[in-house]
Design a protein around this motif. Sequence first.
Motif, PDB file in Angstrom:
ATOM      1  N   ASN A  20      -5.802  11.355   0.185  1.00 46.55           N
ATOM      2  CA  ASN A  20      -5.582  10.115   0.932  1.00 46.55           C
ATOM      3  C   ASN A  20      -5.429   8.921   0.004  1.00 46.55           C
ATOM      4  OD1 ASN A  20      -8.245   9.781   0.133  1.00 46.55           O
ATOM      5  ND2 ASN A  20      -9.104   9.804   2.211  1.00 46.55           N
ATOM      6  N   LEU A  40       4.882   2.891   3.111  1.00 50.36           N
ATOM      7  CA  LEU A  40       3.573   2.379   2.687  1.00 50.36           C
ATOM      8  C   LEU A  40       3.753   1.014   2.045  1.00 50.36           C
ATOM      9  CD1 LEU A  40       0.504   2.897   2.161  1.00 50.36           C
ATOM     10  CD2 LEU A  40       1.197   3.824  -0.073  1.00 50.36           C
ATOM     11  N   THR A  53      -4.506   3.505  -1.227  1.00 51.99           N
ATOM     12  CA  THR A  53      -4.867   4.316  -0.054  1.00 51.99           C
ATOM     13  C   THR A  53      -3.656   4.571   0.833  1.00 51.99           C
ATOM     14  OG1 THR A  53      -5.503   2.283   1.088  1.00 51.99           O
ATOM     15  CG2 THR A  53      -7.254   3.522   0.026  1.00 51.99           C
ATOM     16  N   LEU A  54      -3.562   5.811   1.312  1.00 52.03           N
ATOM     17  CA  LEU A  54      -2.486   6.179   2.231  1.00 52.03           C
ATOM     18  C   LEU A  54      -2.877   5.951   3.686  1.00 52.03           C
ATOM     19  CD1 LEU A  54      -1.235   9.558   0.716  1.00 52.03           C
ATOM     20  CD2 LEU A  54      -0.043   7.349   0.692  1.00 52.03           C
ATOM     21  N   GLU A  55      -4.161   5.750   3.915  1.00 53.77           N
ATOM     22  CA  GLU A  55      -4.652   5.577   5.278  1.00 53.77           C
ATOM     23  C   GLU A  55      -5.882   4.675   5.229  1.00 53.77           C
ATOM     24  OE1 GLU A  55      -7.532   9.494   5.542  1.00 53.77           O
ATOM     25  OE2 GLU A  55      -5.369   9.777   5.844  1.00 53.77           O
ATOM     26  N   ASP A  56      -6.286   4.173   6.384  1.00 56.24           N
ATOM     27  CA  ASP A  56      -7.539   3.422   6.453  1.00 56.24           C
ATOM     28  C   ASP A  56      -8.701   4.369   6.171  1.00 56.24           C
ATOM     29  OD1 ASP A  56      -6.150   1.144   7.181  1.00 56.24           O
ATOM     30  OD2 ASP A  56      -6.435   1.472   9.342  1.00 56.24           O
ATOM     31  N   ARG A  79      -5.497   0.816   4.593  1.00 59.71           N
ATOM     32  CA  ARG A  79      -4.273   1.460   4.093  1.00 59.71           C
ATOM     33  C   ARG A  79      -3.511   0.482   3.204  1.00 59.71           C
ATOM     34  NH1 ARG A  79       0.300   4.921   5.449  1.00 59.71           N
ATOM     35  NH2 ARG A  79       2.244   3.701   5.547  1.00 59.71           N
ATOM     36  N   GLY A  80      -3.015   0.971   2.060  1.00 57.49           N
ATOM     37  CA  GLY A  80      -2.246   0.142   1.130  1.00 57.49           C
ATOM     38  C   GLY A  80      -3.092  -0.621   0.137  1.00 57.49           C
TER      39      GLY A  80
END
Length: 517
Positions: A20, A40, A53-56, A79-80
């Motif tokens: 992630n 993203l 990060t790819l997700e929260d 995320r990000g």
Amino acid sequence: MQLIEHSDSPRYIRLHERDNVVIVVNDQGVPAGTEFADGLVTVDFVPQSHKVTLEDIPEGGQVIRYGQTIGYALQPIPRGSWVKEDQLRMPTAPPLDSLPLSTDVPAAQAPLEGFTFEGYRNADGTVGTRNILGITTTVQCVTGVLDHAVKRIKDELLPKYPHVDDVVALTHSYGCGVAITATDAYIPIRTVRNLARNPNLGGEALVISLGCEKLQAGQVMHEDDSSVDLSEPWLYRLQDSSHGFTEMIEQIMALAEVRLHKLNQRRRETVPASELILGMQCGGSDAFSGITANPALGYASDLLLRAGATVMFSEVTEVRDAIYLLTSRAENQAVAEELVREMDWYDRYLAKGEADRSANTTPGNKKGGLSNIVEKSLGSIVKSGSSAINGVLGPGERFKRKGLIFCATPASDFVCGTLQLAAGMNLHVFTTGRGTPYGLAMAPVVKVSTRTELAQRWPDLIDIDAGRIATGRASIEELGWELFHYYLDVASGKKQTWAEQHKLHNDITLFNPAPIT
């Protein structure tokens, strides 16, 4: 990884489908608001080699890289976002009493036949990649005299013996003022002894002693040791001199000339690649180490093992957190238990000093995107490739068999290199992301950069640029084969590494866990 034509395109690398977080590739990092090809968008500026990060990730959530948990979020990470060291709680070390032991042993790969290098055969059956006169010591007290003598040997004698590559003083800080009979004193003692037996010294090492020290010459050279030539005088004690410093230098030079004459008669001959004993190490690591350089070393390691060679990987604290991935690969339960034994020994050693494996990670590692020792370990063990682990050596032990060997050493570059030399290494490869001029006098050191930017900044220090993997200009397989052939060329003396050309080398540094008196 596919080649991306525009170097300024926002790029990241994801290693495992469970991950992630991803690693930013761009040399200058990416600014906040950057959109990657998959949509993203970065919340912060993120430097090269750092994680996004790819997700929260919620508070307490797992941060996953290499498909493994490298930490737990101490706060929500949207995320990000740039994932920073202080946002993570490090996982506890894997318990040693419940590891998988030899449960997933890789099948042997097809042998590689016909690969050779030009080496120097030794009487004990080993092969040197260099032809070096080594002069070892029993105590630090003699270092100044020996350094003076070696300078004169190089200036006055070595030019007369063109087939000898170098003269090296194996000086160290051990020998006296130490608890010579303490429980762990065997480690520095056997290290000094085995350094003199390294294949690149051709069995012709000399010993210089003071005379009154605790570590006596007989503990360094054994009369029944077939790996060193004791038929000629091999020892000089400074306290035997009756005419002071001048006589000391003359006596050392006279002993050295006898050995130089013998070494000069040796010639390279074609030997199978199985005679190579490669030691692998990483230093100044960054988050690219486990993406580019170390995987390439792992691929090349598998090739060498298929050719029958011996490959050593090391650094206990840099495998401790990934030990469960190694014990399962041990060829049998006995080897797996030896791995556990070395991890346990080192855990207890660190505990005595009121430290743990987290002390390993350096400021440079963190600046290079490695959040903690767990993440660093997962990238470090990739050097070991995918083959079964065939044996384990304790610190200072000499190799006993061919195959993939874990040589238990501290992670300190200089101590690790010294212990691998004592284990019998005749060629060294060193990966680095942050950069280091590290070198060894007794064996060639191949330097592999994890990033192209480092290779471009240090073109006369880096031998192989593995950063090409990150930008899609080469595959891990291609770099692995390139390294394999480069190893054989360097072992043959056809190529010299940059460290050799510049004569860059670090001091011999013994590992001495025993008390100093």
